[in-house]
Design an enzyme around this catalytic site. Structure first.
Site, PDB file in Angstrom:
ATOM      1  N   GLY A 188       0.689  -1.367  -0.112  1.00  0.00           N
ATOM      2  CA  GLY A 188      -0.022   0.501   0.109  1.00  0.00           C
ATOM      3  C   GLY A 188       1.308   0.943   0.359  1.00  0.00           C
ATOM      4  O   GLY A 188       1.737   1.558   0.118  1.00  0.00           O
ATOM      5  N   ASN A 189       0.146   2.285   0.791  1.00  0.00           N
ATOM      6  CA  ASN A 189       1.161   3.465   0.324  1.00  0.00           C
ATOM      7  C   ASN A 189       1.709   4.261   1.386  1.00  0.00           C
ATOM      8  O   ASN A 189       2.036   3.063   2.832  1.00  0.00           O
ATOM      9  CB  ASN A 189       0.288   4.742   0.010  1.00  0.00           C
ATOM     10  CG  ASN A 189      -0.734   4.847   1.778  1.00  0.00           C
ATOM     11  OD1 ASN A 189      -0.422   5.740   2.446  1.00  0.00           O
ATOM     12  ND2 ASN A 189      -1.959   4.576   1.225  1.00  0.00           N
ATOM     13  N   VAL A 192       0.365   4.921   4.859  1.00  0.00           N
ATOM     14  CA  VAL A 192       0.056   3.687   5.966  1.00  0.00           C
ATOM     15  C   VAL A 192       1.449   3.081   6.600  1.00  0.00           C
ATOM     16  O   VAL A 192       1.290   2.355   7.785  1.00  0.00           O
ATOM     17  CB  VAL A 192      -1.135   3.495   5.347  1.00  0.00           C
ATOM     18  CG1 VAL A 192      -1.629   2.105   5.838  1.00  0.00           C
ATOM     19  CG2 VAL A 192      -2.341   4.203   5.192  1.00  0.00           C
ATOM     20  N   GLY A 193       2.523   2.851   5.571  1.00  0.00           N
ATOM     21  CA  GLY A 193       3.072   1.751   5.288  1.00  0.00           C
ATOM     22  C   GLY A 193       4.072   2.511   6.781  1.00  0.00           C
ATOM     23  O   GLY A 193       4.486   1.581   7.365  1.00  0.00           O
ATOM     24  N   GLU A 210       5.392  -3.285   0.842  1.00  0.00           N
ATOM     25  CA  GLU A 210       6.088  -3.294  -0.707  1.00  0.00           C
ATOM     26  C   GLU A 210       4.936  -1.831  -0.402  1.00  0.00           C
ATOM     27  O   GLU A 210       3.410  -1.792  -0.392  1.00  0.00           O
ATOM     28  CB  GLU A 210       5.231  -4.439  -1.426  1.00  0.00           C
ATOM     29  CG  GLU A 210       5.995  -5.687  -1.489  1.00  0.00           C
ATOM     30  CD  GLU A 210       6.782  -5.657  -1.738  1.00  0.00           C
ATOM     31  OE1 GLU A 210       7.140  -4.890  -2.882  1.00  0.00           O
ATOM     32  OE2 GLU A 210       8.028  -6.317  -1.611  1.00  0.00           O
ATOM     33  N   CYS A 244       1.671   0.419  -8.914  1.00  0.00           N
ATOM     34  CA  CYS A 244       2.752   0.486  -8.121  1.00  0.00           C
ATOM     35  C   CYS A 244       3.971   1.033  -8.967  1.00  0.00           C
ATOM     36  O   CYS A 244       4.568   1.758  -9.156  1.00  0.00           O
ATOM     37  CB  CYS A 244       2.725  -0.364  -7.136  1.00  0.00           C
ATOM     38  SG  CYS A 244       3.185  -1.781  -8.227  1.00  0.00           S
TER      39      CYS A 244
HETATM   40  P1  NAD Z   1      -5.404   0.638   0.581  1.00  0.00           P
HETATM   41  O1  NAD Z   1      -6.303   1.992   0.576  1.00  0.00           O
HETATM   42  O2  NAD Z   1      -6.095  -0.474   0.015  1.00  0.00           O
HETATM   43  O3  NAD Z   1      -4.753   0.330   2.327  1.00  0.00           O
HETATM   44  C1  NAD Z   1      -4.067  -1.035   1.851  1.00  0.00           C
HETATM   45  C2  NAD Z   1      -4.178  -1.432   2.943  1.00  0.00           C
HETATM   46  O4  NAD Z   1      -3.830  -0.562   4.430  1.00  0.00           O
HETATM   47  C3  NAD Z   1      -5.684  -1.922   3.416  1.00  0.00           C
HETATM   48  O5  NAD Z   1      -6.153  -3.312   3.213  1.00  0.00           O
HETATM   49  C4  NAD Z   1      -6.552  -1.063   4.151  1.00  0.00           C
HETATM   50  O6  NAD Z   1      -7.172  -1.697   5.028  1.00  0.00           O
HETATM   51  C5  NAD Z   1      -4.358  -0.502   5.057  1.00  0.00           C
HETATM   52  N1  NAD Z   1      -4.962   1.027   5.520  1.00  0.00           N
HETATM   53  C6  NAD Z   1      -5.081   1.912   4.953  1.00  0.00           C
HETATM   54  N2  NAD Z   1      -5.345   3.232   6.541  1.00  0.00           N
HETATM   55  C7  NAD Z   1      -4.981   1.629   7.121  1.00  0.00           C
HETATM   56  C8  NAD Z   1      -4.640   2.738   8.870  1.00  0.00           C
HETATM   57  N3  NAD Z   1      -4.630   4.240   8.909  1.00  0.00           N
HETATM   58  N4  NAD Z   1      -4.331   1.917   9.681  1.00  0.00           N
HETATM   59  C9  NAD Z   1      -3.925   0.487   9.027  1.00  0.00           C
HETATM   60  N5  NAD Z   1      -4.243   0.454   7.966  1.00  0.00           N
HETATM   61  C10 NAD Z   1      -4.884   0.767   6.679  1.00  0.00           C
HETATM   62  O7  NAD Z   1      -4.080   0.957  -0.315  1.00  0.00           O
HETATM   63  P2  NAD Z   1      -3.402   1.845  -1.090  1.00  0.00           P
HETATM   64  O8  NAD Z   1      -2.858   2.835   0.161  1.00  0.00           O
HETATM   65  O9  NAD Z   1      -4.419   3.166  -1.781  1.00  0.00           O
HETATM   66  O10 NAD Z   1      -2.271   1.558  -2.127  1.00  0.00           O
HETATM   67  C11 NAD Z   1      -2.011   2.076  -3.224  1.00  0.00           C
HETATM   68  C12 NAD Z   1      -0.723   2.283  -3.113  1.00  0.00           C
HETATM   69  O11 NAD Z   1       0.044   0.925  -2.574  1.00  0.00           O
HETATM   70  C13 NAD Z   1       0.068   2.969  -4.055  1.00  0.00           C
HETATM   71  O12 NAD Z   1       0.947   4.405  -3.386  1.00  0.00           O
HETATM   72  C14 NAD Z   1       0.858   1.825  -4.717  1.00  0.00           C
HETATM   73  O13 NAD Z   1       2.220   2.442  -5.912  1.00  0.00           O
HETATM   74  C15 NAD Z   1       1.087   1.004  -3.622  1.00  0.00           C
HETATM   75  N6  NAD Z   1       1.395  -0.356  -4.025  1.00  0.00           N
HETATM   76  C16 NAD Z   1       2.643  -0.949  -4.175  1.00  0.00           C
HETATM   77  C17 NAD Z   1       2.725  -2.224  -4.433  1.00  0.00           C
HETATM   78  C18 NAD Z   1       3.946  -2.670  -4.328  1.00  0.00           C
HETATM   79  O14 NAD Z   1       4.193  -3.808  -4.608  1.00  0.00           O
HETATM   80  N7  NAD Z   1       5.038  -2.625  -4.102  1.00  0.00           N
HETATM   81  C19 NAD Z   1       2.109  -2.711  -4.709  1.00  0.00           C
HETATM   82  C20 NAD Z   1       0.266  -2.220  -5.575  1.00  0.00           C
HETATM   83  C21 NAD Z   1       0.077  -1.089  -4.726  1.00  0.00           C
END
Ligand code: NAD
Length: 489
Positions: A188-189, A192-193, A210, A244
């Site tokens: 994810g982003n 949040v990471g 990731e 991503c």
């Molecule tokens: P998303 O909103 O689905 O969030 C990802 C997960 O995090 C979800 O399961 C969600 O429930 C959880 N989450 C969200 N907010 C949270 C919080 N405050 N506390 C705990 N958990 C929480 O996805 P996103 O972040 O919008 O995804 C897009 C991002 O992911 C982009 O930055 C993209 O580049 C990145 N991404 C990376 C890869 C990779 O392989 N490196 C692959 C796909 C996407």
């Protein structure tokens, strides 16, 4: 006990039975997962279509095909990956058995993102199963339909105690994160990471992150611009830019900008017709929140192509922006949508400087027919992955580690890398209770003479093959015994 606590407790209890460690069990689970993708393709595609307007072929091509490949690879290679790995020894340990034993970590939490919901959630699960772990699977709530299908289907195919699915949004994820895991695998982003890592730190749980970021794409003027732009347009507009590793922006010399715009436009038309809105291969933005976020980025840049949009349908046309300034809104964060800004730069040196001023990207793209340009870009920058003269395809190579560096993530996966990432690589040394004389050089009283022998035995590595090793061992044993008896003891 909350639902999340229950799921984790059940997975832990199932792990403690030891069944996930058995290689036959792992292979059976992987085969069941394989069957899911063969038998339920249409349910999977229908849900992804509802979430992201991906076509059935698109879902197979970009999501399930890769997973099928990863499962087959894991089934084929599991014995080899899980086997003890002998390592080089020094003279001191030559008669010992020294090896690395991959062993399961325990219970892994997998938190998926929505953009390729199957790929990013199930791919780590394949590695978790292969490595003998239990895993709690948390798909993204943002892809509403897919998340439900995953919750319904996974328990029908794989051990639901060992690999439970927990659905829900931020509060459910936070509740999960309060539990103790042995590894957290998050996609994810980056914002949040950081929260994930903070929660993991409380239990000293290792993480794989990731993440994403702005992946730059440099087009050298010495290259086939038509082919370059075709590949870039494909990399950018696939899944409506919500990839991503999509090329986030283009860097090129001002003299080629117009050509680049024309060629990208040509490719858009070739791939998605004159009206991408009605083209079955052109996706949609996942929801209105993201639609608004992306549209806001358009404000202070000049549109060279596209720009049409329809909020009620979450549609944004493939769009190209020209003469974009580094201060423009579109350059402040990862776009994650179908906008392709072009930033004019004066040559390779300036492009490298610009890239190095930003965070380390997940992917870096360079298009050139000159190997020296490619080499300089490779040598003078850093990124999760690097591709010359193409986009995205490194993702499909299981023998390459996939992951970020710095702000784009930590840890890596795909193929054997997922297995290793979700294993503990235990260092083992098995010694016999014989040849005690050899050890006297390390026992007190410490003397310079003993130190000299220790230097000789420890600093010399041996890699002489099996027969050589046995011969050397025999000779050394005799020499050591004689030397130690005569001079040391
Ligand atoms: P998303 O909103 O689905 O969030 C990802 C997960 O995090 C979800 O399961 C969600 O429930 C959880 N989450 C969200 N907010 C949270 C919080 N405050 N506390 C705990 N958990 C929480 O996805 P996103 O972040 O919008 O995804 C897009 C991002 O992911 C982009 O930055 C993209 O580049 C990145 N991404 C990376 C890869 C990779 O392989 N490196 C692959 C796909 C996407």
């Amino acid at each position: 006990m909350s639902q999340e606590q229950q799921a984790v407790a059940r997975a832990r209890k199932a792990f403690e039975t030891g069944r996930s460690k058995c290689l036959e069990h792992r292979i059976r689970q992987l085969k069941n997962l394989q069957r899911l993708f063969i038998e339920r393709q249409s349910v999977i595609s229908d849900a992804v279509k509802k979430d992201l307007n991906k076509s059935e072929v698109g879902t197979q091509l970009y999501e399930t095909l890769g997973l099928e490949g990863e499962i087959s690879l894991a089934i084929k290679k599991l014995k080899e990956w899980a086997a003890p790995r002998p390592v080089e020894k020094n003279l001191m340990t030559i008669s010992d058995t020294v090896y690395i034993k991959p062993e399961p970590l325990g219970v892994v939490l997998i938190i998926g993102a929505w953009n390729y919901p199957w790929a990013v959630t199930i791919q780590p699960l394949i590695g978790a199963i292969a490595a003998g772990n239990a895993a709690v699977v948390k798909p993204s709530e943002v892809c509403v339909h897919t998340s439900k299908v995953m919750e319904d289907l996974l328990p029908l195919y794989i051990d639901k105690e060992l690999y439970p699915v927990v659905t829900g949004g931020v509060s459910e994820t936070q509740e999960l994160l309060r539990q103790r895991f042995d590894h957290i695998f998050y996609t994810g982003n980056s914002m949040v990471g950081k929260l994930i890592m903070e929660a993991a730190a409380k239990h000293l749980t290792p993480v794989t992150l990731e993440l994403g970021g702005k992946s730059p794409c440099y087009i050298d003027k010495d290259c086939d611009i038509s082919i370059a732009c075709r590949r870039i347009a494909w990399g950018k507009y696939t899944n409506c830019g919500q990839t991503c590793i999509a090329p986030d922006y283009i860097l090129c010399e001002p003299s080629v900008q117009d050509r680049v715009i024309e060629e990208v436009k040509k490719s858009i038309k070739e791939f998605y017709t004159d009206n991408p809105k009605t083209c079955p291969d052109y996706g949609r933005i996942i929801n209105q929140r993201h639609f608004k976020r992306i549209m806001n980025m358009l404000e202070d840049s000049a549109i060279a192509a596209g720009g049409d949009n329809d909020e009620s349908d979450c549609y944004i046309a493939p769009t190209v922006l020209r003469d974009v300034k580094p201060e423009a809104k579109v350059m402040q964060e990862e776009i994650f949508g179908p906008l392709l800004p072009i930033l004019p730069v004066n040559g390779l040196g300036e492009a490298i400087q610009f890239i190095n001023k930003g965070e380390k990207p997940l992917a870096l793209y360079v298009f050139s027919s000159d190997n020296k340009v490619i080499k300089r870009m490779t040598d003078e920058t850093s990124s999760g992955g690097l591709l010359a003269n193409d986009c995205l395809v490194h993702y499909s190579v299981s023998s390459l580690p996939f992951g970020g560096v710095g702000n784009s993530g930590m840890g890596c996966y795909h193929g054997k890398f997922t297995f290793d990432q979700l294993s503990h690589l235990r260092g083992c040394l098995i010694k016999q209770l014989k040849m005690e004389g050899v050890n006297s050089m390390r026992y007190p009283p410490h003397t310079l003479k003993k130190l000299g022998w220790a230097r000789f035995f420890i600093l010399n590595n041996v890699d002489v093959g099996w027969i050589g090793r046995m011969t050397l061992l025999a000779v050394l044993a005799v020499v050591a015994a004689v030397v130690l008896q005569k001079y040391l003891l």
